[in-house]
Design a protein around this motif. Structure first.
Motif, PDB file in Angstrom:
ATOM      1  N   THR A 102      -3.163   7.075   1.734  1.00 40.80           N
ATOM      2  CA  THR A 102      -4.419   6.528   2.246  1.00 40.80           C
ATOM      3  C   THR A 102      -5.528   6.624   1.201  1.00 40.80           C
ATOM      4  O   THR A 102      -6.249   5.652   0.958  1.00 40.80           O
ATOM      5  CB  THR A 102      -4.837   7.263   3.534  1.00 40.80           C
ATOM      6  N   LYS A 115      -7.339   3.485  -0.690  1.00 37.49           N
ATOM      7  CA  LYS A 115      -8.797   3.348  -0.570  1.00 37.49           C
ATOM      8  C   LYS A 115      -9.436   3.306  -1.956  1.00 37.49           C
ATOM      9  O   LYS A 115     -10.288   2.444  -2.227  1.00 37.49           O
ATOM     10  CB  LYS A 115      -9.361   4.513   0.249  1.00 37.49           C
ATOM     11  N   ASP A 119      -6.982  -2.160   1.891  1.00 35.81           N
ATOM     12  CA  ASP A 119      -6.976  -1.761   3.296  1.00 35.81           C
ATOM     13  C   ASP A 119      -5.551  -1.935   3.820  1.00 35.81           C
ATOM     14  O   ASP A 119      -5.210  -2.952   4.411  1.00 35.81           O
ATOM     15  CB  ASP A 119      -7.953  -2.630   4.093  1.00 35.81           C
TER      16      ASP A 119
END
Length: 147
Positions: A24, A28, A33
């Motif tokens: 994640t 990012k 996304d």
């Protein structure tokens, strides 16, 4: 280290948390996304264009309801498309859109780069051995694959 932290289930859960956090954060930081499950779906679709949703769920080891939500999100993003199966009107055939293929190409270096980071405290030899043992253990759990 306490006793519970030496149990395989706890360690696997903890590694999953670490893996998800690293994935994640790297996505990012790179400006994407995309969740790890969404990436797994795109990657699986590249390997098997035109697969039905049930077989895709098996391929990514997710139950069909969870996969349905992931597919909905990827379709909304314009990364995959669904069409009715000509042989079974109840089934949906999935494939990458050109945008999905482009996204996969863009995120691939990020995903490759973060793999070693997940197990950063292992030596190269330990890392290779871990991969070997984890693949063996995951293969043995086939009946619990997700769907």
């Amino acid at each position: 280290m306490n006793l519970v932290s030496r149990k395989p289930g706890h360690l696997i859960r903890r590694l999953h948390q670490i893996s998800t956090q690293i994935f994640t954060q790297n996505m990012k930081n790179a400006g994407f996304d995309l969740t790890s499950v969404q990436y797994a779906v795109l990657d699986a679709l590249e390997q098997s264009q035109g697969v039905d949703q049930a077989r895709l769920a098996d391929a990514v080891a997710k139950d069909r309801a969870t996969l349905g939500a992931v597919v909905d999100r990827l379709e909304q993003k314009g990364l995959i498309k669904r069409k009715v199966n000509d042989r079974d009107a109840r089934a949906r055939i999935l494939s990458l859109t050109p945008e999905g293929t482009a996204m996969l190409r863009q995120v691939q270096p990020v995903v490759e780069g973060l793999q070693r980071e997940i197990l950063r405290d292992l030596t190269d030899r330990e890392y290779e051995r871990f991969i070997e043992l984890a693949a063996k253990a995951a293969g043995a759990g086939g009946e619990f694959g997700g769907s």
